[in-house]
Scaffold this active site. Structure first.
Site, short mmCIF file in Angstrom:
data_model
loop_
_atom_site.label_atom_id
_atom_site.label_comp_id
_atom_site.label_asym_id
_atom_site.label_seq_id
_atom_site.Cartn_x
_atom_site.Cartn_y
_atom_site.Cartn_z
N TRP A 163 -1.96 -66.46 55.18
CA TRP A 163 -1.80 -67.91 55.36
C TRP A 163 -3.15 -68.56 55.59
O TRP A 163 -3.39 -69.69 55.14
CB TRP A 163 -0.82 -68.19 56.49
CG TRP A 163 0.46 -67.44 56.31
CD1 TRP A 163 0.98 -66.47 57.13
CD2 TRP A 163 1.37 -67.55 55.20
NE1 TRP A 163 2.16 -65.99 56.60
CE2 TRP A 163 2.43 -66.62 55.43
CE3 TRP A 163 1.41 -68.33 54.04
CZ2 TRP A 163 3.49 -66.47 54.54
CZ3 TRP A 163 2.46 -68.18 53.16
CH2 TRP A 163 3.49 -67.26 53.41
N ASP A 164 -4.03 -67.87 56.29
CA ASP A 164 -5.40 -68.38 56.43
C ASP A 164 -6.06 -68.54 55.07
O ASP A 164 -6.74 -69.54 54.80
CB ASP A 164 -6.25 -67.41 57.27
CG ASP A 164 -6.06 -67.59 58.77
OD1 ASP A 164 -5.73 -68.71 59.21
OD2 ASP A 164 -6.27 -66.61 59.51
N LEU A 165 -5.89 -67.55 54.20
CA LEU A 165 -6.52 -67.62 52.87
C LEU A 165 -6.00 -68.80 52.08
O LEU A 165 -6.77 -69.59 51.51
CB LEU A 165 -6.20 -66.37 52.04
CG LEU A 165 -6.59 -64.99 52.51
CD1 LEU A 165 -6.44 -64.00 51.36
CD2 LEU A 165 -7.97 -64.95 53.09
N ALA A 168 -7.16 -72.09 53.52
CA ALA A 168 -8.57 -72.34 53.23
C ALA A 168 -8.73 -72.95 51.84
O ALA A 168 -9.45 -73.94 51.65
CB ALA A 168 -9.36 -71.04 53.32
#
Lengths: 424, 424
Positions: A163-165, A168
């Site tokens: 989810w961070d990827l 981003a």
């Protein structure tokens, strides 16, 4: 940097952890001038694992390649004013703030008083305003209940901060889109993206949310099998593992030919009255298909299997550890322009990835490593803010800003510190 | 659509599966006019699972919300010419192609003869030119060897097609960035992104590649624990599960206060000579910390634990299945502008996610559902290509294009087909 898609755009990044720094990395590798606001001595994630023996973080240096660093005491009013001036500095491509740290003195409304066409993009944890990180969002998506043979009672988290990827890249996209709109209309943008929305929206986009709502069903937990067609991992005679996918009809036909399954598949189709050229019927019959495929892999070495799968154009991939990938996979090697060997202070020479976007017909610029804290402090104060060197000197003297020699993990600083310790 | 960041941009999408359609979805929800090139009768992924009882795919309709559809026979020369004309149509915001299907008649060089400032973005499987999908790339990244207690011998795939997601957002970003450059310089772009590069570059950005190269170590397989600090899942007295994260020092202090661990943590620090305010020491002592935390959760219901964690500002999240999230999580509810209830033909009314980007101070436009195949065929031929209605009629008559009544999964088409079957 690698590409010049965003040359002329300047982004000030005040960030920590993964999503916001990775958004800045994407922008920097596409040609933007990304200036990190760094605490003197380093922020909350500056020493995050994994670290080199000398202490430099491979996590931080991985996420901050190709950016410039201004080390500044943001607890001081004067430090904050410098940062505000930097964010709102004039210039058609300036006036962009990327952050995941919501502080009042960097609030959009406040900065927009200085620069009305400001673009700010704030990454938040949860859309309801609560604190959240990738892990505490992921658990609520339902994926752990169906990953790795997990269940609702024994959930299995994935390790990749997925989810961070995705968050981003959404943030980088939003900034580029807003910069384009501003370029033609002059209008700024106050943008927000919540990590929880990135996760839950994916459930909608992949059809899983509507499946739950209208079909009242949960996606089953099926281990390494892929959902909706045929694909799973198999062991070769020499103990390696291979994933084969037969999602499209072409991939299925290639697999059947490569493994010589024509007779077995025909018999299976007759026996069950099914048509395995249909993906949903392959999915229903996946265990029976796997029983046909398994002996083929078990009778071949990895090399043999690879050769025969490739001969027939099957879609497959090898299981590798990171060290194996680095040693064996040519896609990480010199023939791939996305990867270069760079030198990072405190780390040494290492392979690193630039922008995954390749542009044909234009030269690809070299990658730059992550900065030391404050590596560009003077350059930024002199060139971007237009201070004179006496003013810059006074800021240093009073501890409002710092240069790279104040980075506690800089090789030179460490050497100096050791020398001081030895002399005392 | 939801945002107007990209209004005026027109993108022609020729795609299948996840990454390219999701890139188009991101562009569409940010305001671009995204036109899908659809095969008459549907392409390779048009009926992909999960599907409604009437056959409409929740996967396809999830990934293609808010786009327009031109149904065209691309095996015919005339159909191909129509698509080429659409991609290279004049207009400052036109001339953008998004695809993951490399066909010679849509090659950049060919189309650039008609429109020199063309922007094309091609999503590829593997950077070495081989066939690849998310699963056959993921196996080579090392993640399955450390996911869910997996090992190199017993790898555990994650279920989320995470590389497709990240690749999609990178493609949307690259198109927005190239459109911005073209807007100011007039220069087009031939862009390529390989799914394998998206995956391997992540290893570099997260520090894992350099860890393998310079420290010669593989990331350990640690189940649901997070790496580098403290975080794992715990069971409550009523059988629910909660993930708590203590990555930052603030999160750690909140957890210690919420669970009343002050004495236990102090004793542990004394006994081991460690300082648990340091994240890497929390990571090293994670099992001992978990032993302190576990009884606290085991003695409380989910509701109690939630209340007390929130009181102290701890960072936590509930484990939920998708149905539970839909029923219980307010972040999917009416208060969140990212989610709306929409109507999709052949599916019905359902919750769906729009752009995760929220822009303050500007109205958010309504979401549009996925089209039927050919729903916008006439509109596109008349308005974009400037054909007259007689010419459009002839294209229909000769089967070069089709309207929504030819969609085999359209509710009306099914009803008509049933009526025909009943009458015969």
């Amino acid at each position: 940097m690698n590409l010049d898609l965003l040359s002329g755009l300047r982004v000030v990044e005040s960030s920590a952890f993964i999503a916001a720094p990775l958004a800045g990395l994407t922008l920097a590798q596409a040609g933007a001038d990304v200036i990190r606001i760094d605490l003197i001595g380093g922020g909350i994630d500056y020493a995050r694992m994994p670290v080199m023996p000398g202490g430099r973080s491979l996590y931080w240096t991985g996420l901050n390649k190709g950016k410039r660093s201004l080390a500044v005491d943001i607890r001081s009013g004067e430090g904050r004013e410098l940062v505000q001036a930097l964010v709102t500095a004039p210039g058609a491509g300036a006036g962009v703030l990327l952050t995941n740290i919501g502080v009042p003195w960097l609030a959009h409304q406040l900065l927009a008083q200085q620069r009305v066409d400001l673009i700010s993009c704030t990454i938040e944890g949860s859309s309801d305003g609560s604190n959240a990180v990738d892990y505490t969002v992921n658990c609520a998506t339902g994926f752990p209940a169906i990953t790795g043979g997990g269940s609702a009672e024994r959930p299995v988290n994935h390790v990749l901060p997925a989810w961070d990827l995705a968050c981003a890249q959404q943030a980088a996209f939003a900034i580029a889109a807003a910069a384009m709109r501003r370029q033609s209309s002059g209008v700024g943008a106050e943008l927000r993206i919540a990590l929880s929305d990135v996760a839950f929206s994916t459930l909608s986009h992949l059809g899983m949310l509507t499946e739950a709502e209208l079909l009242q069903q949960e996606r089953p937990s099926i281990g390494n099998d892929l959902y909706g067609a045929f694909g799973r991992d198999f062991a070769t005679a020499d103990g390696r593992r291979i994933f084969v996918a037969a999602i499209s009809i072409g991939q299925w036909r290639s697999l059947v030919r490569a493994c010589g399954l024509q007779a077995g598949v025909h018999a299976l189709e007759q026996q069950r009255g099914v048509d395995l050229s249909r993906e949903e019927q392959r999915y229903a019959a996946r265990d029976a298909i796997a029983q046909l495929v398994e002996p083929w892999f078990a009778a071949r070495s990895f090399e043999q299997a690879q050769r025969e799968l490739d001969q027939h154009g099957a879609c497959w991939g090898p299981y590798r550890t990171v060290r194996e990938a680095l040693a064996q996979d040519p896609r990480l090697g010199a023939a791939n322009p996305v990867f270069e060997t760079i030198h990072t202070a405190g780390v040494g020479e290492h392979r690193a990835a630039g922008s995954v976007v390749r542009e044909r017909g234009r030269p690809r610029g070299p990658m730059r490593a992550a900065p030391l804290l404050g590596e560009h402090t003077d350059q930024i104060l002199l060139e971007v803010l237009g201070l004179d060197s006496a003013a810059v000197g006074r800021l240093h003297d009073r501890g409002i800003v710092a240069g790279p020699d104040s980075d506690p993990l800089a090789p030179a600083a460490r050497t100096a510190a050791r020398a001081t310790a030895a002399a005392s």
